[in-house]
Design a protein around this motif. Structure first.
Motif, PDB file in Angstrom:
ATOM      1  N   LEU A  34      -0.769  11.788  21.061  1.00  0.00           N
ATOM      2  CA  LEU A  34      -1.022  10.302  20.086  1.00  0.00           C
ATOM      3  C   LEU A  34       0.301  10.053  19.126  1.00  0.00           C
ATOM      4  O   LEU A  34       0.891  11.081  18.407  1.00  0.00           O
ATOM      5  N   THR A  35       1.094   9.178  19.655  1.00  0.00           N
ATOM      6  CA  THR A  35       1.605   8.314  18.477  1.00  0.00           C
ATOM      7  C   THR A  35       1.254   7.391  18.007  1.00  0.00           C
ATOM      8  O   THR A  35       0.863   5.924  18.557  1.00  0.00           O
ATOM      9  N   LEU A  36       1.693   7.624  16.782  1.00  0.00           N
ATOM     10  CA  LEU A  36       1.071   6.128  15.638  1.00  0.00           C
ATOM     11  C   LEU A  36       1.910   5.567  14.709  1.00  0.00           C
ATOM     12  O   LEU A  36       2.939   5.879  14.575  1.00  0.00           O
ATOM     13  N   GLY A  37       2.257   4.154  15.118  1.00  0.00           N
ATOM     14  CA  GLY A  37       3.465   3.768  14.988  1.00  0.00           C
ATOM     15  C   GLY A  37       2.929   3.300  13.408  1.00  0.00           C
ATOM     16  O   GLY A  37       1.546   2.416  12.791  1.00  0.00           O
ATOM     17  N   ALA A  38       3.774   3.511  12.324  1.00  0.00           N
ATOM     18  CA  ALA A  38       3.215   3.361  11.336  1.00  0.00           C
ATOM     19  C   ALA A  38       4.843   1.464  10.669  1.00  0.00           C
ATOM     20  O   ALA A  38       4.231   0.893  11.176  1.00  0.00           O
ATOM     21  N   ALA A  39       5.456   2.753   9.686  1.00  0.00           N
ATOM     22  CA  ALA A  39       6.935   1.138   9.171  1.00  0.00           C
ATOM     23  C   ALA A  39       8.013   1.972   9.003  1.00  0.00           C
ATOM     24  O   ALA A  39       7.811   3.965   8.851  1.00  0.00           O
ATOM     25  N   GLY A  40       9.067   1.692   8.007  1.00  0.00           N
ATOM     26  CA  GLY A  40       9.638   1.808   7.479  1.00  0.00           C
ATOM     27  C   GLY A  40       9.533   3.192   6.477  1.00  0.00           C
ATOM     28  O   GLY A  40       8.514   2.901   5.863  1.00  0.00           O
ATOM     29  N   SER A  41      10.213   3.768   6.047  1.00  0.00           N
ATOM     30  CA  SER A  41       9.962   4.791   4.827  1.00  0.00           C
ATOM     31  C   SER A  41      10.300   4.072   3.350  1.00  0.00           C
ATOM     32  O   SER A  41      10.388   3.228   3.258  1.00  0.00           O
ATOM     33  N   GLY A  42       9.364   4.952   2.778  1.00  0.00           N
ATOM     34  CA  GLY A  42       8.733   3.473   1.473  1.00  0.00           C
ATOM     35  C   GLY A  42       8.140   2.688   0.992  1.00  0.00           C
ATOM     36  O   GLY A  42       7.565   2.060  -0.281  1.00  0.00           O
ATOM     37  N   GLY A  43       7.023   2.757   1.925  1.00  0.00           N
ATOM     38  CA  GLY A  43       6.020   1.854   1.805  1.00  0.00           C
ATOM     39  C   GLY A  43       4.767   2.544   2.462  1.00  0.00           C
ATOM     40  O   GLY A  43       4.690   3.339   2.645  1.00  0.00           O
ATOM     41  N   THR A  44       3.492   1.941   1.889  1.00  0.00           N
ATOM     42  CA  THR A  44       2.341   2.138   2.253  1.00  0.00           C
ATOM     43  C   THR A  44       1.971   3.017   3.717  1.00  0.00           C
ATOM     44  O   THR A  44       1.434   3.666   4.165  1.00  0.00           O
ATOM     45  N   PHE A  45       2.047   2.494   4.463  1.00  0.00           N
ATOM     46  CA  PHE A  45       1.728   1.957   6.104  1.00  0.00           C
ATOM     47  C   PHE A  45       2.743   3.711   6.870  1.00  0.00           C
ATOM     48  O   PHE A  45       1.953   4.516   7.026  1.00  0.00           O
ATOM     49  N   TYR A  46       3.720   4.075   5.687  1.00  0.00           N
ATOM     50  CA  TYR A  46       4.154   5.263   6.630  1.00  0.00           C
ATOM     51  C   TYR A  46       4.174   6.821   5.410  1.00  0.00           C
ATOM     52  O   TYR A  46       3.605   7.530   6.133  1.00  0.00           O
ATOM     53  N   ILE A  47       3.145   6.376   4.762  1.00  0.00           N
ATOM     54  CA  ILE A  47       2.673   7.874   3.711  1.00  0.00           C
ATOM     55  C   ILE A  47       1.330   7.939   4.519  1.00  0.00           C
ATOM     56  O   ILE A  47       0.798   8.513   4.145  1.00  0.00           O
ATOM     57  N   TRP A  48       1.101   6.305   4.971  1.00  0.00           N
ATOM     58  CA  TRP A  48      -0.766   6.828   5.057  1.00  0.00           C
ATOM     59  C   TRP A  48      -0.200   7.317   6.566  1.00  0.00           C
ATOM     60  O   TRP A  48      -1.045   7.978   6.861  1.00  0.00           O
ATOM     61  N   GLY A  49       0.674   6.849   7.941  1.00  0.00           N
ATOM     62  CA  GLY A  49       0.573   7.866   8.807  1.00  0.00           C
ATOM     63  C   GLY A  49       0.650   9.109   8.565  1.00  0.00           C
ATOM     64  O   GLY A  49       0.560   9.613   9.626  1.00  0.00           O
TER      65      GLY A  49
END
Length: 326
Positions: A34-49
């Motif tokens: 599975l591929t999970l769409g997060a966000a760019g580096s430095g933000g909470t989305f990427y840390i959570w991903g």
């Protein structure tokens, strides 16, 4: 789509005869990539991903292989889910609502979007270096502003603020949080925006070398923003969250959800939801704070809950109305 969640027990097997072959073990399920769409580096989305994928992959290596895609954030994640280019995506609730209904900022109508589980509230941060003469929203006029990665919640809310209050910054840069911090340090950016859980890791790193301040939002401005979009909630970043922050910071808040689509099979949605809640301690160690990952919070989803996820919630006693399941 209506799903019947009143699962009946399987009918008893026919009485075995002397000729009946002994039962064999069920075939193991094929590894799900599975591929999970997060966000760019430095933000909470990427840390959570990174955190969620690490927990799922390490705990259930024979069942799941989740890889994280660095994306443009919630708007692009909706598009990637819609196009089938990712199977999971982190999306801010008001963005999910827009794309599900094909309204607001949506570039397409995505009626197949489904919620798996709630993650956390994101909080709007408006900030500048401590010695800046920016002390309110109106002071952004004539300044270099960074709103956030294109398609991110930061950029979406930032653009709304610019439009709503008729602001005239000298420049508006849609860049990642890590770039915002670098540009603040060298004077290319005067004011930055972030929609994230607190504390924002990039701001914590910034305060190690540069003092900064949170720019207040007045009560009138706050009321005007909530009137502009019903998906904007009330938020407070407690005093002491950042160095030099002596008072609570009253701001906007936004739920973040983990989404899939109706294309995901029910068992996969059930397991991913179940495994997330059953491994909150490990997830918290990876992402920092999981206090808002509470099953009942899924009832605030503005789009339908996946029937597989709903099955798990009902198992643990959460009363999910049938009209919320799709």
């Amino acid at each position: 789509v209506d799903f019947d969640l009143n699962y009946a027990e399987e009918a008893p097997a026919e009485q075995a005869t002397e000729a009946t072959e002994p039962e064999t073990a069920a075939e193991p399920r094929e590894l799900q990539r599975l591929t999970l769409g997060a966000a760019g580096s430095g933000g909470t989305f990427y840390i959570w991903g990174a955190g969620l994928s690490s927990v799922i992959n390490s705990k259930y290596p024979e069942a799941y292989d989740v890889s994280v895609m660095a994306s443009g954030g919630p708007a692009q994640n909706c598009e990637l889910l819609h196009q089938g280019e990712c199977q999971l995506g982190f999306v801010t609730s008001f963005v999910a609502s827009d794309y599900y209904n094909g309204t607001g900022i949506a570039t397409a109508e995505c009626p197949e979007l489904r919620t798996l589980f709630p993650m956390y509230n994101s909080y709007f941060h408006l900030f500048a270096l401590a010695d800046s003469d920016v002390n309110g929203i109106s002071d952004i006029n004539g300044k270099a502003l960074a709103t956030g990665t294109p398609g991110s919640s930061s950029q979406i809310v930032g653009d709304a603020i610019i439009e709503l209050f008729g602001l005239t910054p000298t420049s508006t840069s849609p860049i990642s949080l890590s770039q915002v911090m670098d540009n603040l340090k060298d004077g290319q950016v005067d004011v930055g925006m972030a929609v994230s859980a607190y504390p924002v890791s990039s701001l914590v790193e910034l305060q190690a070398t540069h003092d900064f301040k949170l720019i207040p939002i007045s009560d009138d401005e706050h009321a005007k923003l909530k009137e502009y979009n019903s998906g904007y909630g009330d938020g407070v970043i407690p005093a002491g969250t950042y160095n030099g922050q002596d008072a609570d910071y009253n701001t906007l808040s936004f739920w973040t959800l983990c989404l899939a689509t109706s294309e995901m099979d029910e068992q996969t949605a059930y397991e991913l939801t179940k495994y997330t809640f059953e491994n909150l301690e490990d997830l918290g160690a990876a992402v920092g704070n999981v206090s808002e990952v509470v099953a009942e919070n899924v009832l605030g989803s503005p789009i339908p809950i996946h029937p597989g996820a709903a099955r798990y919630y009902k198992e643990i006693g959460v009363n999910v109305p049938d009209e919320m399941i799709g």
